[in-house]
Design an enzyme around this catalytic site. Sequence first.
Site, PDB file in Angstrom:
ATOM      1  N   ARG A 178      11.444  -1.286  11.138  1.00 59.55           N
ATOM      2  CA  ARG A 178      10.336  -0.878  12.026  1.00 59.55           C
ATOM      3  C   ARG A 178      10.075  -1.819  13.000  1.00 59.55           C
ATOM      4  O   ARG A 178      10.351  -3.115  12.775  1.00 59.55           O
ATOM      5  CB  ARG A 178       9.020  -0.722  11.144  1.00 59.55           C
ATOM      6  CG  ARG A 178       8.735   0.652  10.347  1.00 59.55           C
ATOM      7  CD  ARG A 178       7.740   0.623   9.426  1.00 59.55           C
ATOM      8  NE  ARG A 178       6.275  -0.061   9.810  1.00 59.55           N
ATOM      9  CZ  ARG A 178       5.256  -0.080   9.362  1.00 59.55           C
ATOM     10  NH1 ARG A 178       5.033   0.498   7.993  1.00 59.55           N
ATOM     11  NH2 ARG A 178       4.205  -0.735  10.169  1.00 59.55           N
TER      12      ARG A 178
ATOM     13  N   ARG B  57      -9.444   1.322   9.006  1.00 62.16           N
ATOM     14  CA  ARG B  57      -8.824  -0.122   9.305  1.00 62.16           C
ATOM     15  C   ARG B  57      -9.828  -1.051   9.976  1.00 62.16           C
ATOM     16  O   ARG B  57      -9.571  -1.969  10.343  1.00 62.16           O
ATOM     17  CB  ARG B  57      -7.620   0.111   9.973  1.00 62.16           C
ATOM     18  CG  ARG B  57      -6.348  -0.709   9.370  1.00 62.16           C
ATOM     19  CD  ARG B  57      -5.192  -0.283  10.320  1.00 62.16           C
ATOM     20  NE  ARG B  57      -4.030  -1.068  10.199  1.00 62.16           N
ATOM     21  CZ  ARG B  57      -3.259  -0.461   9.376  1.00 62.16           C
ATOM     22  NH1 ARG B  57      -3.375   0.868   8.781  1.00 62.16           N
ATOM     23  NH2 ARG B  57      -2.041  -1.205   9.300  1.00 62.16           N
TER      24      ARG B  57
ATOM     25  N   ARG C   7      11.334  -5.571   4.727  1.00 61.36           N
ATOM     26  CA  ARG C   7      11.007  -3.955   4.564  1.00 61.36           C
ATOM     27  C   ARG C   7      12.149  -3.191   5.110  1.00 61.36           C
ATOM     28  O   ARG C   7      12.364  -3.344   6.366  1.00 61.36           O
ATOM     29  CB  ARG C   7       9.646  -3.582   5.105  1.00 61.36           C
ATOM     30  CG  ARG C   7       9.343  -2.039   5.070  1.00 61.36           C
ATOM     31  CD  ARG C   7       7.770  -1.895   5.232  1.00 61.36           C
ATOM     32  NE  ARG C   7       7.168  -2.367   6.258  1.00 61.36           N
ATOM     33  CZ  ARG C   7       5.757  -2.421   6.245  1.00 61.36           C
ATOM     34  NH1 ARG C   7       5.096  -1.855   5.431  1.00 61.36           N
ATOM     35  NH2 ARG C   7       5.516  -2.858   7.402  1.00 61.36           N
TER      36      ARG C   7
ATOM     37  N   ARG D 219      -0.038  -8.832  13.735  1.00 57.69           N
ATOM     38  CA  ARG D 219      -0.968  -7.806  12.732  1.00 57.69           C
ATOM     39  C   ARG D 219      -1.515  -8.409  11.634  1.00 57.69           C
ATOM     40  O   ARG D 219      -2.773  -8.034  11.115  1.00 57.69           O
ATOM     41  CB  ARG D 219       0.367  -6.967  12.028  1.00 57.69           C
ATOM     42  CG  ARG D 219       0.734  -5.978  13.020  1.00 57.69           C
ATOM     43  CD  ARG D 219       2.248  -5.392  12.817  1.00 57.69           C
ATOM     44  NE  ARG D 219       2.007  -4.740  11.599  1.00 57.69           N
ATOM     45  CZ  ARG D 219       3.144  -4.661  10.731  1.00 57.69           C
ATOM     46  NH1 ARG D 219       3.995  -5.198  10.859  1.00 57.69           N
ATOM     47  NH2 ARG D 219       3.017  -3.951   9.686  1.00 57.69           N
TER      48      ARG D 219
ATOM     49  N   LYS E 178       0.802  -1.071  -0.024  1.00 58.57           N
ATOM     50  CA  LYS E 178       0.132  -0.108  -0.085  1.00 58.57           C
ATOM     51  C   LYS E 178       0.988   1.420   0.088  1.00 58.57           C
ATOM     52  O   LYS E 178       0.496   2.155  -0.861  1.00 58.57           O
ATOM     53  CB  LYS E 178      -0.908  -0.088   1.269  1.00 58.57           C
ATOM     54  CG  LYS E 178      -1.887  -1.122   1.162  1.00 58.57           C
ATOM     55  CD  LYS E 178      -2.914  -0.925   2.553  1.00 58.57           C
ATOM     56  CE  LYS E 178      -2.205  -0.875   3.774  1.00 58.57           C
ATOM     57  NZ  LYS E 178      -1.365  -2.241   4.018  1.00 58.57           N
TER      58      LYS E 178
HETATM   59  P1  ADP Z   1       1.409  -1.571   7.330  1.00 58.21           P
HETATM   60  O1  ADP Z   1       1.508  -0.776   6.370  1.00 58.21           O
HETATM   61  O2  ADP Z   1       2.481  -2.554   7.679  1.00 58.21           O
HETATM   62  O3  ADP Z   1       0.037  -2.230   7.579  1.00 58.21           O
HETATM   63  P2  ADP Z   1       0.902   0.892   8.774  1.00 58.21           P
HETATM   64  O4  ADP Z   1       1.922   1.764   8.929  1.00 58.21           O
HETATM   65  O5  ADP Z   1       0.046   1.299   8.019  1.00 58.21           O
HETATM   66  O6  ADP Z   1       1.277  -0.504   8.707  1.00 58.21           O
HETATM   67  O7  ADP Z   1       0.403   1.026  10.512  1.00 58.21           O
HETATM   68  C1  ADP Z   1       1.225   0.884  11.460  1.00 58.21           C
HETATM   69  C2  ADP Z   1       0.557   1.026  12.901  1.00 58.21           C
HETATM   70  O8  ADP Z   1      -0.066   2.027  13.112  1.00 58.21           O
HETATM   71  C3  ADP Z   1      -0.607  -0.259  12.873  1.00 58.21           C
HETATM   72  O9  ADP Z   1       0.148  -1.605  13.115  1.00 58.21           O
HETATM   73  C4  ADP Z   1      -1.412   0.375  13.793  1.00 58.21           C
HETATM   74  O10 ADP Z   1      -0.792   0.051  15.101  1.00 58.21           O
HETATM   75  C5  ADP Z   1      -1.400   1.777  13.599  1.00 58.21           C
HETATM   76  N1  ADP Z   1      -2.162   2.412  12.743  1.00 58.21           N
HETATM   77  C6  ADP Z   1      -2.163   2.628  11.436  1.00 58.21           C
HETATM   78  N2  ADP Z   1      -3.311   3.081  10.980  1.00 58.21           N
HETATM   79  C7  ADP Z   1      -4.158   2.888  11.740  1.00 58.21           C
HETATM   80  C8  ADP Z   1      -5.897   2.990  11.654  1.00 58.21           C
HETATM   81  N3  ADP Z   1      -6.409   3.525  10.641  1.00 58.21           N
HETATM   82  N4  ADP Z   1      -6.335   2.665  13.032  1.00 58.21           N
HETATM   83  C9  ADP Z   1      -5.731   2.204  14.084  1.00 58.21           C
HETATM   84  N5  ADP Z   1      -4.410   2.145  14.195  1.00 58.21           N
HETATM   85  C10 ADP Z   1      -3.715   2.410  13.126  1.00 58.21           C
HETATM   86  P1  ADP Z   2       2.178  -1.754   3.172  1.00 53.59           P
HETATM   87  O1  ADP Z   2       2.078  -0.322   3.343  1.00 53.59           O
HETATM   88  O2  ADP Z   2       0.982  -2.466   2.430  1.00 53.59           O
HETATM   89  O3  ADP Z   2       2.224  -2.364   4.447  1.00 53.59           O
HETATM   90  P2  ADP Z   2       4.705  -1.526   1.677  1.00 53.59           P
HETATM   91  O4  ADP Z   2       4.569  -0.689   0.772  1.00 53.59           O
HETATM   92  O5  ADP Z   2       5.371  -1.156   2.855  1.00 53.59           O
HETATM   93  O6  ADP Z   2       3.252  -2.363   2.352  1.00 53.59           O
HETATM   94  O7  ADP Z   2       5.347  -2.890   1.363  1.00 53.59           O
HETATM   95  C1  ADP Z   2       6.063  -3.961   2.129  1.00 53.59           C
HETATM   96  C2  ADP Z   2       7.451  -4.398   1.597  1.00 53.59           C
HETATM   97  O8  ADP Z   2       7.080  -5.036   0.414  1.00 53.59           O
HETATM   98  C3  ADP Z   2       8.254  -3.213   1.444  1.00 53.59           C
HETATM   99  O9  ADP Z   2       9.671  -3.803   1.573  1.00 53.59           O
HETATM  100  C4  ADP Z   2       8.314  -2.991  -0.190  1.00 53.59           C
HETATM  101  O10 ADP Z   2       9.554  -2.438  -0.530  1.00 53.59           O
HETATM  102  C5  ADP Z   2       8.079  -4.237  -0.892  1.00 53.59           C
HETATM  103  N1  ADP Z   2       7.175  -4.244  -1.971  1.00 53.59           N
HETATM  104  C6  ADP Z   2       5.996  -3.623  -2.034  1.00 53.59           C
HETATM  105  N2  ADP Z   2       5.676  -3.827  -3.200  1.00 53.59           N
HETATM  106  C7  ADP Z   2       6.501  -4.889  -3.761  1.00 53.59           C
HETATM  107  C8  ADP Z   2       6.413  -5.554  -5.152  1.00 53.59           C
HETATM  108  N3  ADP Z   2       5.449  -5.413  -6.017  1.00 53.59           N
HETATM  109  N4  ADP Z   2       7.293  -6.511  -5.371  1.00 53.59           N
HETATM  110  C9  ADP Z   2       7.997  -6.847  -4.037  1.00 53.59           C
HETATM  111  N5  ADP Z   2       8.173  -6.117  -3.017  1.00 53.59           N
HETATM  112  C10 ADP Z   2       7.198  -5.221  -2.994  1.00 53.59           C
END
Ligand code: ADP
Ligand code: ADP
Length: 216
Positions: A159, A88, A127, A170, A13
């Site tokens: 992270r 979420r 990541r 998660r 995302k």
């Molecule tokens: P990822 O991209 O790996 O899903 P995010 O960066 O979006 O993780 O979110 C990291 C953390 O921030 C989540 O595990 C949660 O603790 C918090 N968080 C992010 N967005 C929300 C939301 N919309 N509601 C509640 N907690 C959130």
């Molecule tokens: P999210 O926000 O959904 O948690 P991220 O955008 O942070 O996901 O991506 C998670 C990990 O996967 C990062 O290390 C990113 O560089 C990698 N990644 C994202 N898209 C791709 C893809 N199409 N192929 C391979 N790796 C990817």
Amino acid sequence: MRLVLVGPPGAGKGTQAQYIASNLSIPKISTGDIFRANVSGGTELGKLAKEYMDRGDLVPDEVTIAMVRDRLSESDAQDGFLLDGFPRNVPQAEILKKMLEEFGVALDIVLELVVDDEEVVRRLAGRRTCSQCGRIWHVDFDDKKDDICDACGGRLYQRDDDKEETIRHRLEVYQEQTAPLVSFYAQERILVGVDATGPVEEVTQRAMEALSPYTD
Ligand code: ADP
Ligand code: ADP
């Protein structure tokens, strides 16, 4: 264009949000990024959020919703936005709908990034995030041998919540609380699924094609 990205942690995302938002010239609003900026800035919001984030739980709705309301009220979000990581859960989605109604607007489309669990774990485990510009990298897929961001020269970090045990939790939280959004938005008739496997550029291309009916 008012757009939401949904998908499990690691679906890509944040990565896609960077490109899609820039292609459409709309602000990317990532709640995870806003929380992390507050954690590193040592704000009260950051202190509160950190405890939940470290466990891999959702930050309480009232805190998150107030933060999003403030951000959506800013001037750059008036003509469109891309939300990444919000809503979420279904209560957040319902409140977002009401909030936008108050502003006299509505979501155009919700893009679901579809990828299987095995790939999600591989993506999350490798990541790396830039501590300076926030850009997202992957140790294997981007062949990152050093910990330096190729975009800005900043230092990359892993992270705290990308540790194996927290990743598993998660994913459970996603299944229980976030996955129901898919049927919520399908019922609203604004859900479009995009295959999020394969190279980043191909996924961006699929996403832009899915969005094309709304960009004209
Ligand atoms: P990822 O991209 O790996 O899903 P995010 O960066 O979006 O993780 O979110 C990291 C953390 O921030 C989540 O595990 C949660 O603790 C918090 N968080 C992010 N967005 C929300 C939301 N919309 N509601 C509640 N907690 C959130
Ligand atoms: P999210 O926000 O959904 O948690 P991220 O955008 O942070 O996901 O991506 C998670 C990990 O996967 C990062 O290390 C990113 O560089 C990698 N990644 C994202 N898209 C791709 C893809 N199409 N192929 C391979 N790796 C990817």
